[in-house]
Write a protein that holds these residues in place. Structure first.
Motif, PDB file in Angstrom:
ATOM      1  N   ASN A   3       0.830  -1.205   0.000  1.00 56.35           N
ATOM      2  CA  ASN A   3       0.000   0.000   0.000  1.00 56.35           C
ATOM      3  C   ASN A   3       0.861   1.250   0.000  1.00 56.35           C
ATOM      4  O   ASN A   3       1.675   1.455   0.890  1.00 56.35           O
TER       5      ASN A   3
ATOM      6  N   VAL B  94       1.444  -6.073   3.640  1.00 58.09           N
ATOM      7  CA  VAL B  94       0.756  -7.168   4.334  1.00 58.09           C
ATOM      8  C   VAL B  94       1.202  -8.493   3.701  1.00 58.09           C
ATOM      9  O   VAL B  94       1.153  -8.641   2.478  1.00 58.09           O
TER      10      VAL B  94
ATOM     11  N   THR C 217       1.298  -7.475   9.248  1.00 52.44           N
ATOM     12  CA  THR C 217       1.238  -6.136   8.649  1.00 52.44           C
ATOM     13  C   THR C 217       2.436  -5.340   9.140  1.00 52.44           C
ATOM     14  O   THR C 217       2.706  -5.296  10.348  1.00 52.44           O
TER      15      THR C 217
ATOM     16  N   HIS D 168     -10.998  -0.749   7.868  1.00 52.04           N
ATOM     17  CA  HIS D 168     -12.141  -1.397   7.197  1.00 52.04           C
ATOM     18  C   HIS D 168     -13.083  -2.048   8.188  1.00 52.04           C
ATOM     19  O   HIS D 168     -12.696  -2.353   9.318  1.00 52.04           O
TER      20      HIS D 168
ATOM     21  N   HIS E  43     -15.478  -5.634   8.154  1.00 50.46           N
ATOM     22  CA  HIS E  43     -15.399  -6.892   7.415  1.00 50.46           C
ATOM     23  C   HIS E  43     -16.608  -7.044   6.505  1.00 50.46           C
ATOM     24  O   HIS E  43     -17.705  -6.592   6.843  1.00 50.46           O
TER      25      HIS E  43
ATOM     26  N   GLU F 154     -11.676 -10.449  14.869  1.00 46.98           N
ATOM     27  CA  GLU F 154     -10.268 -10.584  14.464  1.00 46.98           C
ATOM     28  C   GLU F 154      -9.367 -10.420  15.681  1.00 46.98           C
ATOM     29  O   GLU F 154      -9.718  -9.725  16.630  1.00 46.98           O
TER      30      GLU F 154
ATOM     31  N   TYR G 273      -5.561  -9.082  16.786  1.00 46.29           N
ATOM     32  CA  TYR G 273      -4.346  -8.353  16.418  1.00 46.29           C
ATOM     33  C   TYR G 273      -3.315  -8.573  17.528  1.00 46.29           C
ATOM     34  O   TYR G 273      -3.603  -8.298  18.692  1.00 46.29           O
TER      35      TYR G 273
ATOM     36  N   HIS H  87     -11.599  -1.213  11.969  1.00 43.75           N
ATOM     37  CA  HIS H  87     -10.305  -1.167  12.668  1.00 43.75           C
ATOM     38  C   HIS H  87      -9.219  -0.619  11.753  1.00 43.75           C
ATOM     39  O   HIS H  87      -9.205  -0.903  10.555  1.00 43.75           O
TER      40      HIS H  87
ATOM     41  N   PHE I  89      -2.028 -10.857  12.591  1.00 44.12           N
ATOM     42  CA  PHE I  89      -3.494 -10.869  12.707  1.00 44.12           C
ATOM     43  C   PHE I  89      -4.039 -12.223  12.283  1.00 44.12           C
ATOM     44  O   PHE I  89      -3.403 -12.975  11.533  1.00 44.12           O
TER      45      PHE I  89
ATOM     46  N   THR J 143      -8.074 -13.903  11.358  1.00 43.14           N
ATOM     47  CA  THR J 143      -9.524 -13.735  11.285  1.00 43.14           C
ATOM     48  C   THR J 143     -10.125 -14.865  10.458  1.00 43.14           C
ATOM     49  O   THR J 143      -9.398 -15.689   9.908  1.00 43.14           O
TER      50      THR J 143
HETATM   51  C1  F6R Z   1      -7.677  -8.339   7.890  1.00 43.56           C
HETATM   52  C2  F6R Z   1      -7.034  -7.201   8.572  1.00 43.56           C
HETATM   53  C3  F6R Z   1      -5.594  -6.880   8.251  1.00 43.56           C
HETATM   54  C4  F6R Z   1      -5.570  -5.601   7.412  1.00 43.56           C
HETATM   55  C5  F6R Z   1      -4.188  -5.058   7.153  1.00 43.56           C
HETATM   56  C6  F6R Z   1      -4.212  -3.823   6.246  1.00 43.56           C
HETATM   57  O1  F6R Z   1      -9.025  -8.381   8.189  1.00 43.56           O
HETATM   58  O2  F6R Z   1      -7.626  -6.496   9.361  1.00 43.56           O
HETATM   59  O3  F6R Z   1      -5.006  -7.866   7.552  1.00 43.56           O
HETATM   60  O4  F6R Z   1      -6.197  -5.900   6.192  1.00 43.56           O
HETATM   61  O5  F6R Z   1      -3.611  -4.704   8.348  1.00 43.56           O
HETATM   62  O6  F6R Z   1      -5.175  -2.903   6.628  1.00 43.56           O
HETATM   63  P1  F6R Z   1      -6.277  -2.419   5.591  1.00 43.56           P
HETATM   64  O7  F6R Z   1      -6.909  -3.661   5.020  1.00 43.56           O
HETATM   65  O8  F6R Z   1      -7.244  -1.616   6.390  1.00 43.56           O
HETATM   66  O9  F6R Z   1      -5.567  -1.649   4.516  1.00 43.56           O
END
Ligand code: F6R
Ligand code: MN
Length: 200
Positions: A30, A59, A76, A93, A95, A102, A104, A141, A156, A158
């Motif tokens: 990202n 990720v 992450t 996001h 879910h 989930e 963490y 979250h 993480f 889930t």
């Molecule tokens: C999966 C989750 C994490 C996030 C990752 C990136 O449900 O919460 O794997 O996807 O930390 O964050 P986002 O998806 O918000 O860009």
């Protein structure tokens, strides 16, 4: 008893120094350009983007069958930095399967896990090595890296089919932001919250 595809047990090894898991099968990158409209200071965001489409977080995922009985796991890595006075963060996001929860587990760095519900509840939990946060279903979250130099590394886990729903966050944002005030991270109201953006 329902017969479904049976998978073999497997092990994941985390290399904390290298900030990697050994047998991931998906890698998501990202950059700043993926975070349009999410940071408060749009001018600073555009200026930074002109200079460099910076890598903000990565990720590493170990996916299995997208079956409600299976789990997805991953790591992450969120890099340090700021847009204006707002710390680098993940998009955040809900879910896609709204009620899925989930875990963490923070392994490295210093951060905040910001969570909120659609009916106005919000919560911020400190992230530091050893802290495990349970994110119940129905809570959006987002991770925020509040350290100046260190990466924030989080494991993480889930439900394999929980999915991501980014729409609401892209349109409304989070109710709260984490900003640097005189070298202290503080949580403030998001003045842009709910000022709907046409993102299409
Ligand atoms: C999966 C989750 C994490 C996030 C990752 C990136 O449900 O919460 O794997 O996807 O930390 O964050 P986002 O998806 O918000 O860009
Ligand atoms: Mn999630």
């Amino acid at each position: 008893m329902r017969v479904k595809n049976v998978i073999e047990p497997f092990v994941i090894k985390i290399n904390i120094e290298e900030e990697i898991i050994n047998n991931y099968n998906e890698h998501i990158i990202n950059r700043l350009s993926n975070m349009k409209n999410l940071y408060l200071n749009e001018n600073v965001y555009e200026e930074m983007l002109k200079e460099e489409d910076k890598l903000l977080y990565e990720v590493y995922l170990k996916t299995v069958l997208e079956d409600p009985g299976e789990l997805i796991q991953g790591l992450t890595i969120l890099y340090p930095g700021k847009v204006g006075n707002e710390f680098f963060m993940t998009k955040g996001h809900f879910h896609r399967i709204f009620y899925t929860s989930e875990i963490y587990f923070c392994l490295k760095g210093r951060g905040i896990l910001l969570m909120e519900t659609t009916n106005g509840n919000w919560k911020a939990e400190e992230m530091k090595p050893g802290i495990i946060i349970y994110v119940p279903g129905q809570w959006a979250h987002r991770c925020i890296n509040i350290d100046k130099t260190d990466n924030l590394v989080t494991f993480f886990c889930t439900r394999a089919d929980s999915g991501h729903d980014y729409k609401l966050i892209e349109q409304k944002g989070f109710r709260k932001l984490t900003v640097d005030k005189d070298n202290v991270p503080i949580i403030i109201d998001n003045p842009k919250w709910n000022k709907c953006k046409n993102i299409l």
